[in-house]
Design an enzyme around this catalytic site. Sequence first.
Site, PDB file in Angstrom:
ATOM      1  CB  CYS A  56      -0.971  -0.029   1.181  1.00  0.00           C
ATOM      2  SG  CYS A  56      -0.184  -0.023   2.805  1.00  0.00           S
ATOM      3  CG  ASN A 112       4.424  -1.732   5.144  1.00  0.00           C
ATOM      4  OD1 ASN A 112       5.540  -2.016   5.546  1.00  0.00           O
ATOM      5  ND2 ASN A 112       3.485  -2.634   5.034  1.00  0.00           N
ATOM      6  CB  CYS A 157      -3.624   1.580   7.060  1.00  0.00           C
ATOM      7  SG  CYS A 157      -3.393   3.034   8.114  1.00  0.00           S
ATOM      8  NE  ARG A 158      -4.509   1.423   1.786  1.00  0.00           N
ATOM      9  CZ  ARG A 158      -4.301   2.158   0.726  1.00  0.00           C
ATOM     10  NH1 ARG A 158      -5.122   2.062  -0.307  1.00  0.00           N
ATOM     11  NH2 ARG A 158      -3.285   2.983   0.649  1.00  0.00           N
ATOM     12  CB  SER A 159       0.270  -3.541   2.656  1.00  0.00           C
ATOM     13  OG  SER A 159       1.154  -2.659   3.293  1.00  0.00           O
ATOM     14  CG  ASP A 179      -5.444   5.646   2.671  1.00  0.00           C
ATOM     15  OD1 ASP A 179      -5.410   5.142   3.810  1.00  0.00           O
ATOM     16  OD2 ASP A 179      -4.684   6.549   2.290  1.00  0.00           O
TER      17      ASP A 179
HETATM   18  P1  4NP Z   1      -1.783   2.728   4.120  1.00  0.00           P
HETATM   19  O1  4NP Z   1      -2.447   4.054   4.743  1.00  0.00           O
HETATM   20  O2  4NP Z   1      -1.236   3.129   2.767  1.00  0.00           O
HETATM   21  O3  4NP Z   1      -2.938   1.803   4.024  1.00  0.00           O
HETATM   22  O4  4NP Z   1      -0.722   2.288   5.100  1.00  0.00           O
HETATM   23  C1  4NP Z   1      -1.774   5.277   4.840  1.00  0.00           C
HETATM   24  C2  4NP Z   1      -0.833   5.441   5.818  1.00  0.00           C
HETATM   25  C3  4NP Z   1      -0.189   6.659   5.951  1.00  0.00           C
HETATM   26  C4  4NP Z   1      -0.490   7.685   5.095  1.00  0.00           C
HETATM   27  C5  4NP Z   1      -1.437   7.513   4.102  1.00  0.00           C
HETATM   28  C6  4NP Z   1      -2.073   6.289   3.975  1.00  0.00           C
HETATM   29  N1  4NP Z   1       0.155   8.936   5.245  1.00  0.00           N
HETATM   30  O5  4NP Z   1      -0.192   9.867   4.488  1.00  0.00           O
HETATM   31  O6  4NP Z   1       1.030   9.094   6.118  1.00  0.00           O
END
Ligand code: 4NP
Length: 156
Positions: free
Chosen positions: A7, A10, A12-14, A123
């Site tokens: 993602c 790294n 939240c989703r992945s 997201d």
């Molecule tokens: P992820 O979510 O891609 O699912 O881990 C996010 C985590 C952090 C951020 C954006 C999305 N950020 O902007 O810091």
Amino acid sequence: MKILFVCLGNICRSPLAEAVFAEHVRQSGLEAKISVDSAGTAGYHAGERADPRTRACAARHALEITHRARAVAPADFETFDLLVAMDESNAADLRRRAPHAQARRKVRLMRDWDPSGPGEVPDPYYGGDADFDHVWHLCDRSSPRLLAEIQNQEGL
Ligand code: 4NP
């Protein structure tokens, strides 16, 4: 067989996709044959534990996440057999960075295996618990067909 879930951050989703899919692998008794990891297209959160909301969501679904965030590295395109992106933006980033056509073909979307139809894993970073549970649900629903495809291809 090595699968990398990807993602943006790294956190939240992945990491959740990795934990969900690992549980499907474990329940099939294939943990010696299929290994999993996760990474982000961006490195802002490198070294951090998964977001507390991700870990709480995992715990609600009887999963534990101990992963530390890391950015996707060039070697990942060689190490892993499949790079499973959460959304189109992650997939486009990976395809752009792929060193050759064979590496580019390793990039797929998680919901390519969703029996309810393809799409993105959205997201949840600016959302709440329900958005994290939705991520869990999409990954849990997509995992059996991903696992079946690997089993078919590898004769497992
Ligand atoms: P992820 O979510 O891609 O699912 O881990 C996010 C985590 C952090 C951020 C954006 C999305 N950020 O902007 O810091």
